[in-house]
Design a protein around this motif. Structure first.
Motif, PDB file in Angstrom:
ATOM      1  N   THR A 121      -4.378  -1.479   5.843  1.00  0.00           N
ATOM      2  CA  THR A 121      -5.458  -0.688   5.279  1.00  0.00           C
ATOM      3  C   THR A 121      -6.780  -1.309   5.697  1.00  0.00           C
ATOM      4  O   THR A 121      -6.800  -2.331   6.375  1.00  0.00           O
ATOM      5  CB  THR A 121      -5.347  -0.644   3.754  1.00  0.00           C
ATOM      6  OG1 THR A 121      -5.296  -1.978   3.284  1.00  0.00           O
ATOM      7  CG2 THR A 121      -4.090   0.077   3.336  1.00  0.00           C
ATOM      8  N   LYS A 122      -7.858  -0.678   5.261  1.00  0.00           N
ATOM      9  CA  LYS A 122      -9.173  -1.155   5.701  1.00  0.00           C
ATOM     10  C   LYS A 122      -9.396  -2.604   5.338  1.00  0.00           C
ATOM     11  O   LYS A 122     -10.194  -3.298   5.920  1.00  0.00           O
ATOM     12  CB  LYS A 122     -10.260  -0.273   5.092  1.00  0.00           C
ATOM     13  CG  LYS A 122     -10.288  -0.424   3.574  1.00  0.00           C
ATOM     14  CD  LYS A 122     -10.913   0.758   2.915  1.00  0.00           C
ATOM     15  CE  LYS A 122     -10.191   1.004   1.623  1.00  0.00           C
ATOM     16  NZ  LYS A 122     -10.935   1.185   0.457  1.00  0.00           N
TER      17      LYS A 122
ATOM     18  N   PRO B 224       0.836  -1.201   0.000  1.00  0.00           N
ATOM     19  CA  PRO B 224       0.000   0.000   0.000  1.00  0.00           C
ATOM     20  C   PRO B 224       0.875   1.256   0.000  1.00  0.00           C
ATOM     21  O   PRO B 224       1.662   1.463   0.925  1.00  0.00           O
ATOM     22  CB  PRO B 224      -0.794  -0.100   1.296  1.00  0.00           C
ATOM     23  CG  PRO B 224      -0.573  -1.458   1.835  1.00  0.00           C
ATOM     24  CD  PRO B 224       0.649  -2.029   1.206  1.00  0.00           C
TER      25      PRO B 224
ATOM     26  N   GLN C  67      -7.743   7.778   4.492  1.00  0.00           N
ATOM     27  CA  GLN C  67      -8.991   7.038   4.359  1.00  0.00           C
ATOM     28  C   GLN C  67      -8.748   5.555   4.611  1.00  0.00           C
ATOM     29  O   GLN C  67      -9.553   4.867   5.205  1.00  0.00           O
ATOM     30  CB  GLN C  67      -9.545   7.247   2.950  1.00  0.00           C
ATOM     31  CG  GLN C  67     -10.841   6.515   2.696  1.00  0.00           C
ATOM     32  CD  GLN C  67     -11.479   6.938   1.399  1.00  0.00           C
ATOM     33  OE1 GLN C  67     -10.918   7.703   0.640  1.00  0.00           O
ATOM     34  NE2 GLN C  67     -12.666   6.452   1.144  1.00  0.00           N
ATOM     35  N   SER C  68      -7.598   5.077   4.145  1.00  0.00           N
ATOM     36  CA  SER C  68      -7.296   3.652   4.293  1.00  0.00           C
ATOM     37  C   SER C  68      -6.506   3.368   5.570  1.00  0.00           C
ATOM     38  O   SER C  68      -5.981   2.283   5.721  1.00  0.00           O
ATOM     39  CB  SER C  68      -6.507   3.189   3.084  1.00  0.00           C
ATOM     40  OG  SER C  68      -5.275   3.878   3.028  1.00  0.00           O
ATOM     41  N   TYR C  69      -6.421   4.345   6.478  1.00  0.00           N
ATOM     42  CA  TYR C  69      -5.677   4.253   7.749  1.00  0.00           C
ATOM     43  C   TYR C  69      -4.170   4.220   7.549  1.00  0.00           C
ATOM     44  O   TYR C  69      -3.451   4.919   8.239  1.00  0.00           O
ATOM     45  CB  TYR C  69      -6.068   3.029   8.587  1.00  0.00           C
ATOM     46  CG  TYR C  69      -7.556   2.818   8.738  1.00  0.00           C
ATOM     47  CD1 TYR C  69      -8.420   3.901   8.763  1.00  0.00           C
ATOM     48  CD2 TYR C  69      -8.092   1.555   8.841  1.00  0.00           C
ATOM     49  CE1 TYR C  69      -9.774   3.725   8.897  1.00  0.00           C
ATOM     50  CE2 TYR C  69      -9.449   1.366   8.979  1.00  0.00           C
ATOM     51  CZ  TYR C  69     -10.286   2.444   8.997  1.00  0.00           C
ATOM     52  OH  TYR C  69     -11.612   2.255   9.113  1.00  0.00           O
TER      53      TYR C  69
ATOM     54  N   ASN D  67     -15.196   3.956   6.341  1.00  0.00           N
ATOM     55  CA  ASN D  67     -15.189   2.492   6.377  1.00  0.00           C
ATOM     56  C   ASN D  67     -15.895   1.930   7.606  1.00  0.00           C
ATOM     57  O   ASN D  67     -15.858   0.736   7.838  1.00  0.00           O
ATOM     58  CB  ASN D  67     -13.749   1.984   6.376  1.00  0.00           C
ATOM     59  CG  ASN D  67     -13.016   2.432   5.143  1.00  0.00           C
ATOM     60  OD1 ASN D  67     -13.558   2.342   4.059  1.00  0.00           O
ATOM     61  ND2 ASN D  67     -11.821   2.933   5.315  1.00  0.00           N
TER      62      ASN D  67
END
Ligand code: ATP
Ligand code: MG
Lengths: 283, 364
Positions: free
Chosen positions: A281-282, A172, B82-84, B163
């Protein structure tokens, strides 16, 4: 589901599978089994024409000690390590850096450079034989392990860079950006964030390069002449001439020479871990 | 002091302009929210402020210092992605302290500040875990912890709650608002959820395709939308729009409603020309009682009884469809005919370019 699990197929297919699988396996391993069995065969068996039968007695200890006592194979193996380990370290370390640069930075010639690395892999190395030999001669590195290492590193880095660059691209990118915003320097981003996450790639590539270089015969014969720098692959070939009829010794030598890559695989195995980026990530 | 000032900021990818010469001032300590539909350039704008995206043209200053060409590590801002973007190989504590450690803070200080941030976000029991062993909400809190531990003057958030499930979102929203009050730092927050924008912002910036539609406080945008885009974007359910004929007579704009009734809106001296315009009225401002300044007949197409309120989807005489938000006790069903009362004070009038010419402000 495809393929259908074998437990769910018809009875005859299950029986056939259970019969054929071991057979195919044995067939596949037959040459290896042959070599292994020959390596523990007493010399008398070969003289008596017992090439493929059960060895008349177990002569493993004699054969293997004979190989080490009567030939410089120990020296050859040492040479192989002297070539392989620096090459693995050099190529992997270099490709971690090049891969990082190509994956993370958006400079103008990025793609061009990347394609050059890939294109290098497509050159049939045989055509390089004469120029590379001339070059090492002129550089005074002919017939040295160092020359061999240098050439191998240069030649392996292309593929390794391709591998590493794509692996880092798969991480990522937000991780790198997050670290940048936090004020972390690029070098520390590389060593503290990217490198730890590359562990599986480094392990896989190390095994691959190790096996490849260990088994290299072509360049070992092209760039090395004397015993002092000869790796085990070329060395075994020389022994073939010496032990024309001593197949049991040749076999034992081959088994010894084949072991280090296998050991390397088991050594690195615990680093082949999936899901290292879990939770980044999420998901 | 950490105000953020954008002057003529532009972002181009090749010859596609995604942010167009944008001017904006975010004051020190303000909670500023960027809203807009997907792809309008919110993230790009935020990333330009963070330094992760190059600024094609214009000038950016943070705390009075020009930051246009300064790298992300020197801007002194903290960003929550947003994706941490948590470091997966580090524990929660290491994640939070990493930035401080890497920028040369002594060990004891890193530990103390990590503990303080963890306490603030109730992360103490989780400090030894890896991100992979956390729930979405917990990861979110770690990401925020990583930002607050550095004690920055400017926080940037890129859709940090998108999320999470609805309940957790409400909770985190409140926590973030609380955090803002506690830290008094400048916060810039990107979302496409207008409820988040309305509940948290001091100032909302509505963006659409790379430019600012309107800047204002939540209630300003709600009561006095500057154009059709903002009127339609802010508020839920969406504002109703009706194509109407307008004739100006003296100080009043006479609007012909579907079904023929007339509504008179005060022009307040604005130069308005006759012709077709768009009348806007919010679902919650149309009354079921036959009061108001004008009435229209409507037949109910669909009724949603939500208990606390009832949403009617109704058809007017000319076939146009609008939404009406009524009391939860309303009993009308599909097929019934309603009389709707419209209050002039709640009506907005937009010209053919979509600009608001009359804002019926209920707060006045
Ligand atoms: N590298 C790029 N090259 C070309 N266009 C890009 C690039 N990155 C983003 N864009 C375009 O820029 C526009 C703005 O993107 P951005 O990510 O800022 O949108 P956003 O408002 O954050 O949307 P969302 O709410 O979906 O996150 C989009 O139309 C997108 O297609
Ligand atoms: Mg976005």
């Amino acid at each position: 589901m495809f393929p259908t699990p074998i437990q769910k197929s018809a009875r005859w297919a299950q029986i056939g599978y259970k019969l054929l699988l071991p057979m195919a396996l044995v067939l596949w391993l037959l040459p290896l089994i042959g070599v292994a069995v020959t390596s523990v065969r007493p010399a008398g068996d070969l003289a008596a024409g017992n090439y493929f039968g059960i060895p008349s007695s177990f002569a493993g200890v004699e054969n293997y000690t004979a190989v080490f006592q009567n030939s410089p194979i120990g020296w050859y193996i040492l040479n192989s390590f002297k070539v392989t380990i620096p090459t693995v370290i050099g190529a992997v370390a270099l490709s971690c850096l090049t891969g990082f640069a190509l994956a993370v930075y958006n400079f103008r010639a990025n793609l061009l450079l990347f394609f050059m690395f890939i294109a290098g892999n497509f050159i049939p190395f045989q055509i390089l034989m004469v120029p590379v030999r001339d070059m090492t001669l002129k550089a005074g590195m002919y017939d040295t392990t160092f020359g061999l290492v240098l050439f191998h590193v240069a030649f392996q880095t292309g593929f390794c860079t391709l591998f590493m660059r794509n692996f880092i691209k798969g991480l990522p990118f937000a991780l790198i950006e997050a670290a940048r915003v936090e004020g972390v320097s690029e070098w520390k981003i590389f060593t503290r964030i990217v490198l730890p996450l590359m562990r599986p790639a480094i392990a896989a590539l190390s095994v691959l390069v190790f096996t490849f270089i260990w088994n290299d015969y072509f360049w070992a014969t092209v760039l090395v002449q004397g015993q002092h720098a000869m790796p085990v692959t070329a060395g075994l070939y020389a022994l073939n001439g010496q032990w024309v009829a001593a197949w049991h010794l040749v076999s034992a030598g081959s088994i010894i020479a084949a072991l280090p890559p296998v050991l390397m695989f088991f050594l690195m195995q615990r680093h082949f871990i999936a899901g290292l980026t879990l939770g980044a990530t999420k998901g | 002091m950490a105000d953020v000032t954008l002057r003529g900021i532009r972002k181009q990818y090749g010859n596609v302009t995604v942010v167009k010469d944008l001017d904006l001032e975010v004051k020190d300590g303000e909670f500023c929210v960027f809203v807009g539909p997907s792809g309008c350039g919110k993230s790009t704008l935020l990333r330009m402020i963070a330094g992760l995206e190059e600024i094609t043209a214009g000038a950016l200053s943070i705390g009075g210092q020009d930051m246009t060409r300064v790298g992300p590590s020197e801007r002194g801002v903290a960003m929550v992605f947003q994706s941490y973007a948590l470091y997966p190989h580090m524990s929660v504590a290491e994640n939070i302290g990493f930035g401080l450690k890497m920028t040369g803070h002594p060990k004891a200080e890193v530990a103390a500040r990590t503990d303080k941030a963890a306490k603030m976000l109730q992360l103490e029991p989780l400090l030894k875990r890896k991100p992979g062993q956390l729930s979405g909400g917990q990861r979110q809190r770690v990401a925020i912890g990583r930002a607050i531990v550095r004690d920055p003057e400017v926080f940037l958030f890129d859709e940090p709650l998108s999320n999470l499930d609805a309940a957790l979102r409400v909770q985190m929203r409140a926590e973030l608002s609380g955090l803002h009050q506690e830290l008094k730092a400048t916060m810039i927050y990107v979302t496409h959820d207008q409820v988040e924008a309305m509940t948290m912002a001091d100032k909302i910036v509505v963006l659409s395709s790379g430019h600012i539609e309107q800047v204002g406080s939540p209630l300003e945008l709600y009561h006095r939308p500057a154009n059709l885009f903002v009127a339609g974007f802010i508020g839920s359910p969406k504002m109703n729009f009706l194509k109407v004929d307008v004739r100006v007579e003296g100080e009043a704009a006479l609007v012909t409603l579907p079904g023929g009734s007339r509504l008179s809106l005060p022009t307040e001296g604005k130069p308005i020309s006759d012709g077709e315009m768009t009348l806007g009225i919010r679902p919650e401002h149309t009354d079921l009682i036959t009061g108001g300044d004008a009435q229209v007949q409507a037949s109910v197409k669909l009724a949603e009884h939500l208990g606390s309120e009832t949403i009617f989807f109704v058809t007017l005489a000319d076939g146009s469809e609008i939404t009406v938000k009524a009391d939860g006790l309303a009993t009308q069903k599909a097929g019934d005919v309603l009389a709707l009362g419209l209050s002039a004070k709640a009506c907005h009038l937009f010209d053919t370019d979509g600009r608001a010419v009359i804002n019926g402000d209920l707060t006045r």
